[in-house]
Scaffold this motif. Structure first.
Motif, PDB file in Angstrom:
ATOM      1  N   THR A 154       2.121   1.931   6.926  1.00  0.00           N
ATOM      2  CA  THR A 154       3.574   1.754   6.871  1.00  0.00           C
ATOM      3  C   THR A 154       4.067   1.135   8.182  1.00  0.00           C
ATOM      4  N   ASP A 205      -0.266  -7.584   3.256  1.00  0.00           N
ATOM      5  CA  ASP A 205      -0.566  -6.162   3.329  1.00  0.00           C
ATOM      6  C   ASP A 205      -2.016  -6.016   2.865  1.00  0.00           C
ATOM      7  N   LYS A 221      -8.474   3.447   4.730  1.00  0.00           N
ATOM      8  CA  LYS A 221      -9.068   3.555   3.394  1.00  0.00           C
ATOM      9  C   LYS A 221     -10.497   3.014   3.369  1.00  0.00           C
TER      10      LYS A 221
HETATM   11  C1  LIG Z   1      -2.292   2.907   1.559  1.00  0.00           C
HETATM   12  C2  LIG Z   1      -1.501   1.662   1.585  1.00  0.00           C
HETATM   13  C3  LIG Z   1      -0.760   1.306   2.718  1.00  0.00           C
HETATM   14  C4  LIG Z   1      -0.676   2.190   3.954  1.00  0.00           C
HETATM   15  O1  LIG Z   1      -0.050   3.386   3.743  1.00  0.00           O
HETATM   16  P1  LIG Z   1       0.132   4.495   4.873  1.00  0.00           P
HETATM   17  O2  LIG Z   1       0.160   5.752   4.117  1.00  0.00           O
HETATM   18  O3  LIG Z   1       1.396   4.218   5.574  1.00  0.00           O
HETATM   19  O4  LIG Z   1      -1.037   4.377   5.818  1.00  0.00           O
HETATM   20  C5  LIG Z   1      -0.112   0.093   2.714  1.00  0.00           C
HETATM   21  N1  LIG Z   1      -0.171  -0.731   1.650  1.00  0.00           N
HETATM   22  C6  LIG Z   1      -0.871  -0.423   0.548  1.00  0.00           C
HETATM   23  C7  LIG Z   1      -0.931  -1.392  -0.587  1.00  0.00           C
HETATM   24  C8  LIG Z   1      -1.547   0.799   0.475  1.00  0.00           C
HETATM   25  O5  LIG Z   1      -2.225   1.100  -0.631  1.00  0.00           O
END
Ligand SMILES: *Cc1c(COP(=O)(O)O)cnc(C)c1O
Length: 355
Positions: free
Chosen positions: A63, A172, A205
């Motif tokens: 985020t 992203d 991730k």
């Molecule tokens: C997981 C994710 C994020 C990052 O999320 P945070 O919980 O803030 O670390 C950003 N974009 C996508 C598409 C995601 O799946």
């Protein structure tokens, strides 16, 4: 230990390569706030991976990475174009608008989670007067929220539209590694060679504890970015523990192996689901083509409930029965078998109950 879940790739722990590098970094003292050898090394490794002298910053989560990267592309009176299902719109609690002091997000349609390129000029040209926020950035998610991938030709089309409309491109890449693994294309070919100005490259991730890299290919946009990070509470004082895992994952290619493994497990899950679909026609349906590490299926709601009741955690945010199953670096074949066996059993129970 709790069973492996398919709810998200952030349910996993830390992969051995990231853990090992954290441990190596945990010796003696190092300069703080990013002025340490691990941060230097991780940034250099990212420049090698992307084959270009990009500017690199490490932040705590996606985020923050997205919001700060987007803020660096915009003034407060600008707007950001993204897919209607984009994480920046649906899952960041307004952080992109907040960190850019009011930038508006404009939503674009598109099949299977990908932006329809035709929608870009339509949206940009719909309003060109001073009363409407000026479109400035196109935000793409790679892999998309629906587990699909933008191919190189698709990125080329989007890049051409963005350039014609005077838009910068933010990507992203929370699951960028999975997109690299899925396409077999080089990181450079999926980003700056297609016009991407800034990429938020997800580490969490992929197998780290906490860390996302903000990679500026358009280096002018990185001007004073460290101040944005600091002001937003995203400048880690013991930065080496955010950057060392990147060294661990990048130095021998573990980042790509992790993503290839996650994608392969999702491919196996998809294959098993297609087999179940044959024996239970009309009961279960794949919702989108599986291209990366997630599988989306439509199940009868009571079957999804019964899986929840037997302890399986997963998201159901696409309609009433749409379920998402996500694989990660640590998903095993037996995890997939355990899930599909319970799914089959739930369908059989339902079939019996109907008689
Ligand atoms: C997981 C994710 C994020 C990052 O999320 P945070 O919980 O803030 O670390 C950003 N974009 C996508 C598409 C995601 O799946």
């Amino acid at each position: 230990m709790d069973r492996h879940q398919f709810a998200s790739d952030n349910y996993s722990g830390i992969c051995p390569e990231a853990w090992e590098a954290m441990q190596e970094a945990n010796s003696g003292h190092a300069r703080s706030y990013g002025d340490d050898p691990w941060t230097q090394k991780a940034s250099d490794l990212l420049r090698d991976v992307f084959e270009t002298p990009c500017e690199v910053f490490f932040v705590f989560n996606g985020t923050a990475a997205n919001s700060l990267a987007l803020a660096s592309c915009c003034h407060s009176y600008h707007s950001i174009l993204c897919h209607e299902l984009a994480h920046v719109e649906t899952d960041e609690c307004g952080a992109p608008e907040y960190f850019s002091n009011g930038t508006k997000i404009l939503l674009l349609p598109g099949q299977e989670g990908r932006i329809d390129p035709e929608a870009i000029p339509l949206t940009v040209r719909r309003r060109t007067d001073i009363h409407f926020p000026k479109p400035r950035v196109l935000s793409l998610t790679q892999a998309t929220e629906l587990g699909t991938i933008y191919s190189i030709p698709q990125l080329e089309t989007l890049g051409a539209q963005a350039s014609e409309c005077g838009l910068k491109i933010h990507m992203d890449g929370a699951r960028f590694a999975n997109a690299v693994a899925a396409t077999g294309a080089s990181p450079a070919d999926l980003t700056w060679r297609r016009g991407v100005d800034v990429l938020c490259f997800g580490g969490t991730k992929n197998g780290m504890a906490i860390s996302e890299a903000v990679v500026f290919f358009n280096r002018a946009l990185a001007d004073e970015f460290e101040y944005r990070c600091k002001q937003a509470g995203q400048l880690a004082s013991k930065m080496r523990f955010l950057s060392a895992p990147w060294v661990g994952l990048l130095r021998d290619g573990a980042w790509l192996r992790n993503a290839q493994h996650a994608n392969a497990m999702a491919a196996l899950l998809e294959k098993r689901i297609l087999e179940i679909q044959e024996t239970h026609p009309g009961q279960i349906r794949l919702l989108f083509p599986r291209q990366a590490n997630s599988v989306f299926v439509e199940l009868p709601p009571d079957v999804a409930e019964s899986l929840h009741a037997s302890g399986w955690l997963f998201y159901r945010f696409i309609g009433a029965g749409g379920c998402r199953w996500m694989c990660g670096w640590d998903t095993t074949e037996s995890d997939v078998t355990a899930l599909t066996a319970d799914l089959r059993a739930a369908l059989i129970r339902k079939g019996r109950a109907a008689f």
